[in-house]
Design a protein around this motif. Structure first.
Motif, PDB file in Angstrom:
ATOM      1  N   ASN A 123       0.820  -1.204   0.000  1.00 12.81           N
ATOM      2  CA  ASN A 123       0.000   0.000   0.000  1.00 12.81           C
ATOM      3  C   ASN A 123       0.857   1.259   0.000  1.00 12.81           C
ATOM      4  O   ASN A 123       0.499   2.257  -0.624  1.00 12.81           O
ATOM      5  CB  ASN A 123      -0.946   0.006   1.192  1.00 12.81           C
ATOM      6  N   LEU A 126       1.815   1.791  -3.506  1.00 11.60           N
ATOM      7  CA  LEU A 126       0.662   2.208  -4.302  1.00 11.60           C
ATOM      8  C   LEU A 126       0.242   3.642  -4.007  1.00 11.60           C
ATOM      9  O   LEU A 126      -0.212   4.358  -4.899  1.00 11.60           O
ATOM     10  CB  LEU A 126      -0.517   1.261  -4.066  1.00 11.60           C
ATOM     11  N   LEU A 127       0.413   4.060  -2.745  1.00 11.45           N
ATOM     12  CA  LEU A 127       0.025   5.426  -2.380  1.00 11.45           C
ATOM     13  C   LEU A 127       0.889   6.478  -3.060  1.00 11.45           C
ATOM     14  O   LEU A 127       0.490   7.632  -3.172  1.00 11.45           O
ATOM     15  CB  LEU A 127       0.085   5.617  -0.865  1.00 11.45           C
ATOM     16  N   ARG A 132      -6.048   6.580  -3.451  1.00  4.50           N
ATOM     17  CA  ARG A 132      -6.804   5.622  -2.662  1.00  4.50           C
ATOM     18  C   ARG A 132      -6.326   4.202  -2.959  1.00  4.50           C
ATOM     19  O   ARG A 132      -5.998   3.887  -4.097  1.00  4.50           O
ATOM     20  CB  ARG A 132      -8.295   5.712  -2.983  1.00  4.50           C
ATOM     21  N   VAL A 133      -6.351   3.371  -1.907  1.00  2.52           N
ATOM     22  CA  VAL A 133      -5.956   1.973  -2.062  1.00  2.52           C
ATOM     23  C   VAL A 133      -7.041   1.106  -1.440  1.00  2.52           C
ATOM     24  O   VAL A 133      -7.471   1.349  -0.309  1.00  2.52           O
ATOM     25  CB  VAL A 133      -4.589   1.686  -1.382  1.00  2.52           C
ATOM     26  N   GLN A 135      -8.457  -3.035  -0.772  1.00  4.78           N
ATOM     27  CA  GLN A 135      -8.102  -4.441  -0.719  1.00  4.78           C
ATOM     28  C   GLN A 135      -9.302  -5.233  -1.204  1.00  4.78           C
ATOM     29  O   GLN A 135     -10.395  -5.143  -0.634  1.00  4.78           O
ATOM     30  CB  GLN A 135      -7.749  -4.858   0.707  1.00  4.78           C
ATOM     31  N   HIS A 147      -6.355   2.846   2.347  1.00  7.45           N
ATOM     32  CA  HIS A 147      -5.739   4.161   2.401  1.00  7.45           C
ATOM     33  C   HIS A 147      -6.565   5.146   1.589  1.00  7.45           C
ATOM     34  O   HIS A 147      -7.047   4.809   0.516  1.00  7.45           O
ATOM     35  CB  HIS A 147      -4.319   4.131   1.810  1.00  7.45           C
TER      36      HIS A 147
END
Length: 182
Positions: A123, A126-127, A132-133, A135, A147
């Motif tokens: 994450n 990815l951030l 936004r993340v 799952q 996130h």
């Protein structure tokens, strides 16, 4: 007390079958987190895919004449999977039958911590690319918000379904529409 020692027991390999012969009470504490009323969990052969893996580990322990240590994602008789750290040593036998001593510890908490660390590290990467993340859990078909806007979600957010998530994702046309996803 048994959680200090872990589980111990004897395995027999007879041809292509691997069978647990005897175990101590620590086996039940380690694998099942309690002592069962009925101890009918021994004298049963391993089933695939564990059987092939255990046969290979037994073969290596016998050939190398040393203790083999490995991790096993074991499916209990009640259908629940647990992570076990296993040590296996060849004790002797005849050409077709071999006896092994094993010990094991439950490492489920360690595996969960590894999983959370992996998710957190993923994450973080990815951030750097996205605001936004999420799952996506394909087994339960649920979506969790992990996130949002450079902040980690400290408390679990309510899960929502794949269908809702993907329908809203398709409907996103502007930056302001992103609020519909959470």
């Amino acid at each position: 007390f048994y959680s200090m020692i872990g589980g111990m027991g004897l395995l027999e390999v007879n041809g292509d079958d691997v069978e647990i012969l005897r175990v101590n009470n620590g086996y039940y504490e380690t694998v099942y987190n309690s002592l069962p009323r009925e101890r009918n969990l021994v004298n049963h052969p391993f089933e695939e895919p564990e059987r092939s893996f255990m046969l290979e580990q037994c073969r290596l322990a016998k050939e190398e004449a040393k203790v083999r240590q490995f991790q096993l994602h074991h499916k209990r008789k009640d259908g629940v999977y647990v992570w076990l750290s296993v040590k296996l040593r060849y004790m002797g036998g005849s050409p077709n039958r071999s006896l092994f001593l094993f010990s094991l510890d439950n490492i489920e908490e360690l595996k969960q911590a590894e999983k959370q660390r992996f998710i957190s590290n993923s994450n973080s990467v990815l951030l750097k690319l996205f605001d936004r993340v999420y799952q996506l859990d394909y087994s339960t078909r649920a979506v969790n918000v992990l996130h949002v806007e450079k902040e980690t979600i400290k408390h679990p957010q309510p899960e929502f379904s794949f269908e809702t998530f993907f329908e809203n994702l398709e409907a996103v046309t502007t930056e302001q529409d992103l609020d519909k996803l959470t």
